[in-house]
Design a protein around this motif. Structure first.
Motif, PDB file in Angstrom:
ATOM      1  N   LEU A 160       0.837  -1.199   0.000  1.00  0.00           N
ATOM      2  CA  LEU A 160       0.000   0.000   0.000  1.00  0.00           C
ATOM      3  C   LEU A 160       0.876   1.254   0.000  1.00  0.00           C
ATOM      4  O   LEU A 160       0.653   2.178  -0.788  1.00  0.00           O
ATOM      5  N   CYS A 161       1.869   1.290   0.876  1.00  0.00           N
ATOM      6  CA  CYS A 161       2.756   2.458   0.956  1.00  0.00           C
ATOM      7  C   CYS A 161       3.523   2.656  -0.346  1.00  0.00           C
ATOM      8  O   CYS A 161       3.681   3.789  -0.814  1.00  0.00           O
ATOM      9  N   ASN A 162       3.991   1.584  -0.957  1.00  0.00           N
ATOM     10  CA  ASN A 162       4.710   1.692  -2.225  1.00  0.00           C
ATOM     11  C   ASN A 162       3.807   2.228  -3.335  1.00  0.00           C
ATOM     12  O   ASN A 162       4.216   3.085  -4.118  1.00  0.00           O
ATOM     13  N   ALA A 163       2.585   1.730  -3.405  1.00  0.00           N
ATOM     14  CA  ALA A 163       1.646   2.194  -4.431  1.00  0.00           C
ATOM     15  C   ALA A 163       1.304   3.672  -4.217  1.00  0.00           C
ATOM     16  O   ALA A 163       1.270   4.451  -5.178  1.00  0.00           O
ATOM     17  N   ALA A 164       1.069   4.071  -2.977  1.00  0.00           N
ATOM     18  CA  ALA A 164       0.771   5.474  -2.674  1.00  0.00           C
ATOM     19  C   ALA A 164       1.986   6.350  -2.964  1.00  0.00           C
ATOM     20  O   ALA A 164       1.852   7.458  -3.496  1.00  0.00           O
ATOM     21  N   LEU A 190       5.497   2.538  11.992  1.00  0.00           N
ATOM     22  CA  LEU A 190       5.630   3.972  11.799  1.00  0.00           C
ATOM     23  C   LEU A 190       5.688   4.198  10.296  1.00  0.00           C
ATOM     24  O   LEU A 190       6.516   3.601   9.608  1.00  0.00           O
ATOM     25  N   ILE A 191       4.790   5.040   9.790  1.00  0.00           N
ATOM     26  CA  ILE A 191       4.784   5.369   8.375  1.00  0.00           C
ATOM     27  C   ILE A 191       5.246   6.814   8.249  1.00  0.00           C
ATOM     28  O   ILE A 191       4.686   7.710   8.870  1.00  0.00           O
ATOM     29  N   VAL A 192       6.287   7.016   7.455  1.00  0.00           N
ATOM     30  CA  VAL A 192       6.880   8.341   7.287  1.00  0.00           C
ATOM     31  C   VAL A 192       6.781   8.744   5.819  1.00  0.00           C
ATOM     32  O   VAL A 192       7.170   7.974   4.941  1.00  0.00           O
ATOM     33  N   VAL A 207       1.760  16.350   1.079  1.00  0.00           N
ATOM     34  CA  VAL A 207       1.949  15.356   2.142  1.00  0.00           C
ATOM     35  C   VAL A 207       0.675  15.246   2.987  1.00  0.00           C
ATOM     36  O   VAL A 207       0.266  14.147   3.355  1.00  0.00           O
ATOM     37  N   ALA A 208       0.028  16.365   3.271  1.00  0.00           N
ATOM     38  CA  ALA A 208      -1.231  16.324   4.034  1.00  0.00           C
ATOM     39  C   ALA A 208      -2.286  15.521   3.281  1.00  0.00           C
ATOM     40  O   ALA A 208      -3.008  14.708   3.868  1.00  0.00           O
ATOM     41  N   ARG A 209      -2.363  15.718   1.975  1.00  0.00           N
ATOM     42  CA  ARG A 209      -3.324  14.972   1.150  1.00  0.00           C
ATOM     43  C   ARG A 209      -2.959  13.488   1.123  1.00  0.00           C
ATOM     44  O   ARG A 209      -3.829  12.609   1.230  1.00  0.00           O
ATOM     45  N   LEU A 210      -1.673  13.183   1.020  1.00  0.00           N
ATOM     46  CA  LEU A 210      -1.200  11.796   1.036  1.00  0.00           C
ATOM     47  C   LEU A 210      -1.548  11.120   2.360  1.00  0.00           C
ATOM     48  O   LEU A 210      -2.065  10.002   2.385  1.00  0.00           O
ATOM     49  N   ILE A 211      -1.282  11.797   3.460  1.00  0.00           N
ATOM     50  CA  ILE A 211      -1.573  11.234   4.782  1.00  0.00           C
ATOM     51  C   ILE A 211      -3.071  10.981   4.946  1.00  0.00           C
ATOM     52  O   ILE A 211      -3.476   9.926   5.446  1.00  0.00           O
ATOM     53  N   ALA A 212      -3.885  11.922   4.524  1.00  0.00           N
ATOM     54  CA  ALA A 212      -5.339  11.740   4.616  1.00  0.00           C
ATOM     55  C   ALA A 212      -5.785  10.537   3.783  1.00  0.00           C
ATOM     56  O   ALA A 212      -6.618   9.730   4.231  1.00  0.00           O
ATOM     57  N   THR A 213      -5.202  10.395   2.603  1.00  0.00           N
ATOM     58  CA  THR A 213      -5.544   9.269   1.730  1.00  0.00           C
ATOM     59  C   THR A 213      -5.100   7.950   2.356  1.00  0.00           C
ATOM     60  O   THR A 213      -5.858   6.967   2.358  1.00  0.00           O
ATOM     61  N   LEU A 214      -3.894   7.909   2.903  1.00  0.00           N
ATOM     62  CA  LEU A 214      -3.418   6.687   3.569  1.00  0.00           C
ATOM     63  C   LEU A 214      -4.269   6.353   4.783  1.00  0.00           C
ATOM     64  O   LEU A 214      -4.625   5.193   5.010  1.00  0.00           O
ATOM     65  N   ARG A 215      -4.605   7.367   5.568  1.00  0.00           N
ATOM     66  CA  ARG A 215      -5.435   7.160   6.764  1.00  0.00           C
ATOM     67  C   ARG A 215      -6.765   6.513   6.373  1.00  0.00           C
ATOM     68  O   ARG A 215      -7.186   5.527   6.971  1.00  0.00           O
ATOM     69  N   THR A 216      -7.413   7.048   5.359  1.00  0.00           N
ATOM     70  CA  THR A 216      -8.694   6.506   4.904  1.00  0.00           C
ATOM     71  C   THR A 216      -8.535   5.086   4.387  1.00  0.00           C
ATOM     72  O   THR A 216      -9.309   4.194   4.744  1.00  0.00           O
ATOM     73  N   ILE A 236      -6.100   2.856   4.964  1.00  0.00           N
ATOM     74  CA  ILE A 236      -5.739   1.918   6.036  1.00  0.00           C
ATOM     75  C   ILE A 236      -6.963   1.595   6.886  1.00  0.00           C
ATOM     76  O   ILE A 236      -7.176   0.440   7.260  1.00  0.00           O
ATOM     77  N   SER A 237      -7.782   2.588   7.177  1.00  0.00           N
ATOM     78  CA  SER A 237      -8.999   2.355   7.977  1.00  0.00           C
ATOM     79  C   SER A 237      -9.962   1.402   7.280  1.00  0.00           C
ATOM     80  O   SER A 237     -10.643   0.619   7.935  1.00  0.00           O
ATOM     81  N   VAL A 238     -10.023   1.473   5.952  1.00  0.00           N
ATOM     82  CA  VAL A 238     -10.889   0.567   5.196  1.00  0.00           C
ATOM     83  C   VAL A 238     -10.290  -0.836   5.169  1.00  0.00           C
ATOM     84  O   VAL A 238     -10.983  -1.825   5.397  1.00  0.00           O
ATOM     85  N   LEU A 239      -8.986  -0.929   4.882  1.00  0.00           N
ATOM     86  CA  LEU A 239      -8.340  -2.241   4.762  1.00  0.00           C
ATOM     87  C   LEU A 239      -8.161  -2.944   6.102  1.00  0.00           C
ATOM     88  O   LEU A 239      -8.260  -4.168   6.188  1.00  0.00           O
ATOM     89  N   TRP A 240      -7.852  -2.173   7.142  1.00  0.00           N
ATOM     90  CA  TRP A 240      -7.633  -2.736   8.471  1.00  0.00           C
ATOM     91  C   TRP A 240      -8.483  -1.953   9.483  1.00  0.00           C
ATOM     92  O   TRP A 240      -7.969  -1.085  10.204  1.00  0.00           O
ATOM     93  N   PRO A 241      -9.793  -2.245   9.547  1.00  0.00           N
ATOM     94  CA  PRO A 241     -10.698  -1.452  10.389  1.00  0.00           C
ATOM     95  C   PRO A 241     -10.344  -1.471  11.880  1.00  0.00           C
ATOM     96  O   PRO A 241     -10.735  -0.555  12.607  1.00  0.00           O
ATOM     97  N   CYS A 242      -9.615  -2.456  12.341  1.00  0.00           N
ATOM     98  CA  CYS A 242      -9.238  -2.524  13.759  1.00  0.00           C
ATOM     99  C   CYS A 242      -7.946  -1.760  14.060  1.00  0.00           C
ATOM    100  O   CYS A 242      -7.559  -1.652  15.220  1.00  0.00           O
ATOM    101  N   ALA A 243      -7.294  -1.226  13.040  1.00  0.00           N
ATOM    102  CA  ALA A 243      -6.028  -0.517  13.246  1.00  0.00           C
ATOM    103  C   ALA A 243      -6.266   0.793  13.999  1.00  0.00           C
ATOM    104  O   ALA A 243      -7.250   1.483  13.782  1.00  0.00           O
TER     105      ALA A 243
END
Length: 188
Positions: A66-70, A148-150, A162-171, A173-180
């Motif tokens: 996921l991080c590599n694709a983003a 830790l994701i940097v 970076v703010a847009r990237l973080i928001a996209t990753l947050r969303t 990750i929450s979908v893929l791993w809802p318990c995270a």
């Protein structure tokens, strides 16, 4: 991840990865460090180049994939570090040259004096050249439970991107791993 890969492919269909402003900023930074930009590419440039040449990115681990694709989609380097492999606090600082860096192949290296590294309290380098070359010691693997994701950028619109990237990753990750449990830390 397919959406990110498609975005990355669209970007490199229009222009070479080396011409993207995000990549140009890293090339300038590496040049100022005395590194040849074509010998030492930032992580996102290396991913985009691989995507252009091979048509896809290798699968490593779901979070790393996921991080590599983003990273490819945004042309911004992203590191994913196993926090349980960090001794004490992690500090971004110039290397003094005695730190231990473990490659993915298991070889031990010592960062060059002045190279920007992510080092822990036992002087282990978990990333070199900012977060562009991660250590095999703290790579995210199946055993990882705390990561830790940097994301790092230096181009003119870096703060917004970076703010847009973080928001996209947050969303995502929450979908893929809802318990995270996600915690965001902004570093100036």
């Amino acid at each position: 991840m397919a959406r990110f890969i498609a975005l990355a492919k669209q970007r490199i269909a229009l222009t070479a990865e080396s011409d993207l402003p995000e990549i140009q900023a890293w090339r300038r930074a590496f040049g100022k460090m005395g590194l040849k930009p074509t010998q030492y590419r930032c992580a996102s440039e290396a991913l985009l180049r691989r995507l252009r040449k091979e048509g896809d990115l290798p699968s490593v681990h779901p979070l790393v994939d996921l991080c590599n694709a983003a990273s490819a989609a945004f042309a911004i380097p992203i590191a994913a570090i196993d926090l349980d492999r960090i001794d004490g606090n992690l500090q971004v600082r110039p290397a003094i040259g005695t730190e231990i860096y473990e490659t993915f192949a298991g070889d031990i290296e010592h960062p060059e004096v002045g190279e920007i590294i992510f080092a822990d309290e036992s002087d282990r380098a978990h990333a070199r050249r900012w977060a562009n070359r991660q250590s095999g010691h703290s790579a995210v693997m199946d055993r990882t439970t705390h990561a830790l994701i940097v994301a790092e950028a230096m181009h003119d619109t870096a703060a917004t991107d970076v703010a847009r990237l973080i928001a996209t990753l947050r969303t995502t990750i929450s979908v893929l791993w809802p318990c995270a449990t996600l915690t965001e830390v902004q570093v100036p």
